[in-house]
Design an enzyme around this catalytic site. Structure first.
Site, PDB file in Angstrom:
ATOM      1  N   GLY A  21      37.259  40.872  45.787  1.00  0.00           N
ATOM      2  CA  GLY A  21      36.533  40.737  47.034  1.00  0.00           C
ATOM      3  C   GLY A  21      37.096  40.086  48.031  1.00  0.00           C
ATOM      4  O   GLY A  21      38.358  39.984  48.337  1.00  0.00           O
ATOM      5  N   SER A  22      36.357  39.362  48.951  1.00  0.00           N
ATOM      6  CA  SER A  22      36.718  38.754  49.907  1.00  0.00           C
ATOM      7  C   SER A  22      37.506  37.330  49.492  1.00  0.00           C
ATOM      8  O   SER A  22      37.390  36.761  48.649  1.00  0.00           O
ATOM      9  CB  SER A  22      35.417  38.227  50.981  1.00  0.00           C
ATOM     10  N   VAL A  73      35.294  34.128  49.003  1.00  0.00           N
ATOM     11  CA  VAL A  73      34.666  34.247  47.620  1.00  0.00           C
ATOM     12  C   VAL A  73      35.579  34.077  46.664  1.00  0.00           C
ATOM     13  O   VAL A  73      35.412  33.287  45.828  1.00  0.00           O
ATOM     14  CB  VAL A  73      33.756  35.348  47.713  1.00  0.00           C
ATOM     15  N   GLY A  74      36.676  34.747  46.772  1.00  0.00           N
ATOM     16  CA  GLY A  74      37.679  34.576  45.765  1.00  0.00           C
ATOM     17  C   GLY A  74      38.248  33.197  45.449  1.00  0.00           C
ATOM     18  O   GLY A  74      38.422  32.841  44.700  1.00  0.00           O
ATOM     19  N   GLU A  76      42.041  39.716  43.405  1.00  0.00           N
ATOM     20  CA  GLU A  76      42.455  41.004  44.115  1.00  0.00           C
ATOM     21  C   GLU A  76      41.778  40.495  45.677  1.00  0.00           C
ATOM     22  O   GLU A  76      40.636  41.061  45.563  1.00  0.00           O
ATOM     23  CB  GLU A  76      42.274  42.248  43.511  1.00  0.00           C
ATOM     24  N   CYS A 109      41.542  47.196  50.335  1.00  0.00           N
ATOM     25  CA  CYS A 109      42.291  46.203  50.661  1.00  0.00           C
ATOM     26  C   CYS A 109      43.779  46.865  50.872  1.00  0.00           C
ATOM     27  O   CYS A 109      44.571  46.013  51.376  1.00  0.00           O
ATOM     28  CB  CYS A 109      42.245  45.573  49.139  1.00  0.00           C
TER      29      CYS A 109
END
Length: 500
Positions: A256-257, A260-261, A278, A312
């Site tokens: 994800g972003s 948030v990661g 990732e 991505c």
């Protein structure tokens, strides 16, 4: 709300459009329970709608997980882990082989669902499901290669034996842009290594989460194995946070972003867990003056426009050597005008919608920011007024030093810039904070080896075109100091390991 069978109730599809009817073939109805807990389907959280991004109309409803559902599921998963880790690895591989065969039988239905619910074109939707099938095949072979070592000891008449033990449970949190492939990359390996899997799919793609789980659940049930080996939750941030905080989950994979990661990583680190992240990509393609420009143009088109720029690994920056700059740019502008935009399920469509209305709004904000920082819109730059979330594929001429170029705009926006030397191109490639994928087009070996060497691209994935028009790829999916490739999910001597 729960039921005693392994499938959720099959309601009649009220006011179903013809294009939605196929979802019955993969066990979905107009309302679906979104938690697979201990071999049963249930859901006690809010009811949400899965929306078709091509027209923003409801496909079906899903009952999400509550925290109580989560806790019940985790207790069952922890018990199932005690059984699954004791099954011999080749036998676990056989189960994964059967999962691959079950996916093959529903490949086109699942691919169509990915396209319908996420918005990527049908060929990409089918291709995504095929990725999981391929991972199943790989994992089957791996299940017979999980070898340890006999290590010489400095003590006489002694030896050291190395053996690998499962972690127990692996948590997988996936994103909307690859709503099922990322599960496959993680789960196939985790399962053959003896780990149970807890999966939280993206909140906006719950139908593919349920459909995938039904197929895996069918294989487990057929083999008289606990359904809790795969425990699935449809839900939002509350469930994701519970997974990150849960001490019963030694390893959490998050896609994800970056924002948030980072939060997930910090939460998992606080309990001394392990995380696989990732996150964002801001990927560049470099075209040298000796390159096959027609091949480069075709490649850039797919890399920048595919999945509506929501990968991505999307190409976001195109670096052209100054002597071929105008030639390549003119050709690229020409092919952009030929891109068919429309319903991703229709034959010939190359560009579907952005996944949500919010992403379409972010596109508009991004274009405004680009213009304010001196970017020149060469083509596109506008939303398409329709019921769906469609935008025009966009090419922007801009300085590599503009702040907006350092950001990831999750949309089909391509920044084009020129360079004089390979050294300058590498510096531009490495100048952004994200480092995921990169490519170069050239026929010169000295450039190739510079590019893939320690003073070349700093990305995890490094592609190049060699003298024989063959694609080379340094296979490591990740960012700079965090390679995310094939991970053997084991614990040894109370330490977590990754093998690359």
């Amino acid at each position: 709300m729960s039921e005693s069978s392994t499938t959720s109730p099959s309601y009649e599809m009220s006011s179903t459009k013809k294009e939605y009817e196929f979802i019955k073939e993969i066990g979905l109805g107009s309302r679906n329970l979104g938690c697979y807990v201990n071999g049963l389907w249930q859901g006690n959280g809010p009811v949400i709608s899965s929306v078709n991004p091509a027209n923003n109309q409801t496909i079906a409803e899903v009952v999400e997980a509550s925290i109580q559902d989560y806790e019940e599921g985790m207790r069952a998963c922890a018990e199932a882990a005690k059984i699954w880790m004791q099954i011999p690895a080749p036998k676990r591989g056989e189960i994964v082989r059967q999962i691959g065969d079950a996916l093959r039988a529903k490949l086109h239905y699942l691919g169509r669902l990915v396209s319908l619910e996420m918005g990527k074109i049908l060929a990409e939707g089918i291709g995504e499901v095929q990725e999981i099938i391929d991972m199943c095949d790989f994992a089957v072979g791996l299940s017979r290669q999980l070898n340890g070592s006999i290590i010489p000891s400095e003590r006489p008449n002694h030896m050291m034996l190395e053996t690998w033990n499962p972690l127990g449970i692996v948590g997988v949190i996936t994103a909307f842009n690859f709503p099922c492939a990322v599960l496959g990359w993680n789960a196939c390996i985790a399962l053959v290594c003896g780990n149970c899997v807890v999966w939280k799919g993206a909140p906006t793609t719950p139908l593919i989460t349920i459909a995938m789980t039904k197929i895996v659940a069918g294989v487990l049930e057929k083999n008289n194995l606990p359904g809790a080996i795969l425990t699935t939750f449809c839900g939002g941030a509350e469930i994701g946070q519970a997974i990150a905080e849960d001490n019963r989950i030694p390893l959490v994979s998050f896609t994800g972003s970056t924002k948030v990661g980072l939060m997930v990583q910090q939460i998992v680190n606080q309990r001394f867990g392990k995380s696989l992240l990732e996150l964002s990509g801001n990927n560049a393609i470099i075209v040298m003056d000796d390159a096959d420009t027609e091949l480069a143009v075709r490649s850039v088109l797919f890399a920048a426009v595919g999945t509506a720029g929501q990968r991505c690994t999307t190409c976001r920056r195109l670096l052209l050597q100054e002597s071929i700059y105008h030639k390549v740019l003119e050709r690229l502008l020409d092919v952009y005008k030929q891109v068919k935009i429309g319903n991703p399920l229709e034959k010939g469509t190359l560009l579907g919608p952005l996944h949500t209305r919010a992403l379409r709004e972010n596109f508009e904000k991004g274009i405004h920011k680009i213009k304010s920082q001196g970017g020149k819109i060469l083509t596109g730059g506008n939303v398409i007024e329709s019921e769906g979330n469609f935008v025009h594929p966009t090419i922007v001429e801009i300085s590599p030093n503009a702040d907006v170029v350092k950001e990831e705009l999750f949309a089909p926006v391509l920044y084009v810039m020129k360079f004089k030397s390979l050294k300058e191109a590498i510096e531009i490639n490495n100048s952004v904070p994200q480092g995921l994928s990169s490519s170069i087009f050239t026929h010169k070996p000295e450039i190739i080896f510079k590019w893939i060497g320690p003073q070349g691209s700093d990305c995890g994935i490094v592609n190049t075109l060699n003298l024989y028009n063959q694609l080379w790829e340094r296979i490591a999916f990740g960012t700079r100091n965090q390679l995310w490739v094939v991970n053997l999910l084991f614990a040894q001597n109370n330490r977590l390991w990754q093998l690359f």
